[in-house]
Write a protein that holds these residues in place. Structure first.
Motif, mmCIF file in Angstrom:
data_model
loop_
_atom_site.group_PDB
_atom_site.id
_atom_site.type_symbol
_atom_site.label_atom_id
_atom_site.label_comp_id
_atom_site.label_asym_id
_atom_site.label_seq_id
_atom_site.Cartn_x
_atom_site.Cartn_y
_atom_site.Cartn_z
ATOM 1 N N GLY A 96 0.819 -1.206 0.000
ATOM 2 C CA GLY A 96 0.000 0.000 0.000
ATOM 3 C C GLY A 96 0.852 1.255 0.000
ATOM 4 O O GLY A 96 0.556 2.227 -0.705
ATOM 5 N N GLY A 97 1.937 1.241 0.776
ATOM 6 C CA GLY A 97 2.841 2.377 0.791
ATOM 7 C C GLY A 97 3.559 2.550 -0.529
ATOM 8 O O GLY A 97 3.760 3.681 -1.006
ATOM 9 N N ASN A 98 3.958 1.448 -1.159
ATOM 10 C CA ASN A 98 4.589 1.499 -2.469
ATOM 11 C C ASN A 98 3.659 2.136 -3.499
ATOM 12 O O ASN A 98 4.070 2.975 -4.302
ATOM 13 C CB ASN A 98 4.955 0.078 -2.890
ATOM 14 N N LEU A 99 2.382 1.735 -3.447
ATOM 15 C CA LEU A 99 1.398 2.299 -4.367
ATOM 16 C C LEU A 99 1.162 3.777 -4.085
ATOM 17 O O LEU A 99 1.043 4.590 -5.007
ATOM 18 C CB LEU A 99 0.089 1.527 -4.263
ATOM 19 N N GLY A 100 1.074 4.123 -2.809
ATOM 20 C CA GLY A 100 0.836 5.520 -2.461
ATOM 21 C C GLY A 100 1.964 6.416 -2.908
ATOM 22 O O GLY A 100 1.734 7.525 -3.413
ATOM 23 N N ALA A 101 3.209 5.959 -2.753
ATOM 24 C CA ALA A 101 4.356 6.754 -3.180
ATOM 25 C C ALA A 101 4.445 6.840 -4.703
ATOM 26 O O ALA A 101 4.886 7.848 -5.251
ATOM 27 C CB ALA A 101 5.644 6.153 -2.619
ATOM 28 N N ALA A 102 4.027 5.766 -5.376
ATOM 29 C CA ALA A 102 3.989 5.717 -6.852
ATOM 30 C C ALA A 102 5.327 6.036 -7.501
ATOM 31 O O ALA A 102 5.378 6.596 -8.592
ATOM 32 C CB ALA A 102 2.894 6.652 -7.394
ATOM 33 N N SER A 103 6.416 5.667 -6.838
ATOM 34 C CA SER A 103 7.730 5.875 -7.442
ATOM 35 C C SER A 103 7.908 4.919 -8.621
ATOM 36 O O SER A 103 7.555 3.739 -8.514
ATOM 37 C CB SER A 103 8.823 5.625 -6.399
ATOM 38 N N PRO A 104 8.449 5.388 -9.730
ATOM 39 C CA PRO A 104 8.696 4.480 -10.854
ATOM 40 C C PRO A 104 9.598 3.311 -10.482
ATOM 41 O O PRO A 104 9.561 2.269 -11.135
ATOM 42 C CB PRO A 104 9.374 5.383 -11.897
ATOM 43 N N ALA A 105 10.424 3.492 -9.422
ATOM 44 C CA ALA A 105 11.367 2.457 -9.017
ATOM 45 C C ALA A 105 10.812 1.512 -7.957
ATOM 46 O O ALA A 105 11.528 0.622 -7.503
ATOM 47 C CB ALA A 105 12.651 3.098 -8.497
ATOM 48 N N GLY A 106 9.559 1.672 -7.550
ATOM 49 C CA GLY A 106 8.978 0.807 -6.530
ATOM 50 C C GLY A 106 9.011 -0.656 -6.946
ATOM 51 O O GLY A 106 8.612 -1.010 -8.064
ATOM 52 N N ASP A 107 9.469 -1.520 -6.052
ATOM 53 C CA ASP A 107 9.670 -2.921 -6.425
ATOM 54 C C ASP A 107 8.377 -3.696 -6.624
ATOM 55 O O ASP A 107 8.355 -4.686 -7.364
ATOM 56 C CB ASP A 107 10.524 -3.623 -5.355
ATOM 57 N N ALA A 108 7.295 -3.292 -5.966
ATOM 58 C CA ALA A 108 6.048 -4.045 -6.081
ATOM 59 C C ALA A 108 5.350 -3.833 -7.420
ATOM 60 O O ALA A 108 4.578 -4.685 -7.867
ATOM 61 C CB ALA A 108 5.094 -3.668 -4.942
ATOM 62 N N HIS A 109 5.607 -2.703 -8.067
ATOM 63 C CA HIS A 109 4.806 -2.332 -9.234
ATOM 64 C C HIS A 109 4.896 -3.313 -10.407
ATOM 65 O O HIS A 109 3.855 -3.683 -10.971
ATOM 66 C CB HIS A 109 5.174 -0.916 -9.699
ATOM 67 N N PRO A 110 6.098 -3.737 -10.833
ATOM 68 C CA PRO A 110 6.140 -4.668 -11.971
ATOM 69 C C PRO A 110 5.385 -5.958 -11.709
ATOM 70 O O PRO A 110 4.698 -6.480 -12.607
ATOM 71 C CB PRO A 110 7.643 -4.923 -12.161
ATOM 72 N N ALA A 111 5.472 -6.483 -10.480
ATOM 73 C CA ALA A 111 4.760 -7.726 -10.157
ATOM 74 C C ALA A 111 3.259 -7.521 -10.178
ATOM 75 O O ALA A 111 2.500 -8.391 -10.626
ATOM 76 C CB ALA A 111 5.207 -8.236 -8.787
ATOM 77 N N LEU A 112 2.787 -6.379 -9.688
ATOM 78 C CA LEU A 112 1.347 -6.101 -9.697
ATOM 79 C C LEU A 112 0.834 -5.925 -11.120
ATOM 80 O O LEU A 112 -0.251 -6.402 -11.466
ATOM 81 C CB LEU A 112 1.046 -4.853 -8.871
ATOM 82 N N LEU A 113 1.607 -5.244 -11.956
ATOM 83 C CA LEU A 113 1.208 -5.092 -13.361
ATOM 84 C C LEU A 113 1.155 -6.443 -14.059
ATOM 85 O O LEU A 113 0.226 -6.720 -14.832
ATOM 86 C CB LEU A 113 2.191 -4.168 -14.076
#
Length: 295
Positions: free
Chosen positions: A106-123
């Motif tokens: 949730g914090g990764n999503l809220g920050a929305a940094s392009p470098a966030g590690d969770a984002h590629p897996a969620l996509l």
């Protein structure tokens, strides 16, 4: 600076409605860095740690994991590796054990940094973000529509992230990233992939190589067409070297990286092509092995 500490979800939504500029804080692994380095001085912090439903996860309809926004990376690794292997692999690469104990998707999503590690897996998994406000109630945002720009997401000023809905994996998933060292590092670039044989598709996620996390749709369409034309989903035959290489090229073409202190744009494109080839090969090899074991 105001410090708001609601005890219930309704109180949290009411506080966010009254103080739209308040910054939510749970693990604090992103927020406190910004504050400590005086990069951001919000008028208020909204502490979400006392809200029970943010710390739970459950299996919902259609075998979808509903992951509370404050579930830590450590719990994802310990409790959800079988269902969310791509997100678990990404969680392993987040900072140190202490940061994984505190940090949240949730914090990764809220920050929305392009470098966030969770984002590629969620996509790659095809998740949805459950958000809510006191006035309008709850809504679902497809993960593809969540990222709007550098550190900008689709949340309205009075909304908070309640949970992330991620389909349980039905086939192999992989995640890999390049960094200047093996641990406690921000990604130079990262890549996630998930096979979806029931739909005949492959989904991807690119991190730290564009203004937002993004999918490599041309690469996805290429490999899906290749597997459909050759009957690969049914036969689980080998992927040719030319197919794997072309997939990597298309992933690299989908990125729009910049030169910065962590790496050049050219290096990021090269690294993404390598990561894409490797993760596709790993995923497909695992898929083939599972087929042989089932037979």
């Amino acid at each position: 600076m105001e410090f708001l500490r609601p005890a219930t979800w309704d109180e949290a939504l009411a506080a966010k409605a009254e103080y739209p500029s308040a910054v939510p804080i749970a693990g604090g692994t992103d927020v406190m860095v910004e504050i400590n380095f005086d990069r951001h001085r919000p008028p208020a912090l909204l502490d979400l740690n006392r809200i029970p439903e943010l710390h739970t996860w459950e299996i919902g309809a259609d075998d979808v994991v509903r992951l509370g926004a404050s579930v830590s990376y450590t719990r994802i690794i310990d409790q959800l590796t079988g269902r969310l292997p791509g997100l678990s692999l990404a969680s392993h690469t987040v900072g140190s054990p202490q940061i994984r104990n505190r940090g949240t998707v949730g914090g990764n999503l809220g920050a929305a940094s392009p470098a966030g590690d969770a984002h590629p897996a969620l996509l790659a998994s095809g998740g949805r973000v459950e958000v809510a406000s006191a006035e309008r109630g709850t809504r679902m945002i497809p993960i593809d529509d969540f990222y709007l720009g550098v550190k900008r997401n689709a949340l309205e000023p009075d909304e908070l992230i309640l949970a992330v809905h991620v389909p349980s994996a039905t086939a192999p998933q992989q995640f890999a990233k390049i960094g200047t060292r093996n641990a406690m590092v921000i990604a130079v670039c990262s890549f996630g992939i998930a096979l979806h044989p029931e739909a005949g598709t492959v989904r991807t996620g690119i991190g730290s190589a564009a203004p937002t996390p993004r999918r490599a749709t041309a690469a996805e369409e290429f490999i899906a067409a290749e597997l459909a034309d050759t009957g690969g989903w049914e036969t689980r035959g080998e992927l040719g070297e030319a197919v794997v290489r072309r997939f990597g090229e298309l992933v690299a073409e989908a990125a729009s990286p910049i030169d910065d202190v962590r790496g050049s744009a050219a290096y990021r494109r090269h690294a993404l092509a390598v990561l894409a080839r490797r993760t596709l090969t790993w995923s497909w090899t695992e898929f083939r092995a599972a087929g042989r074991a089932a037979a």
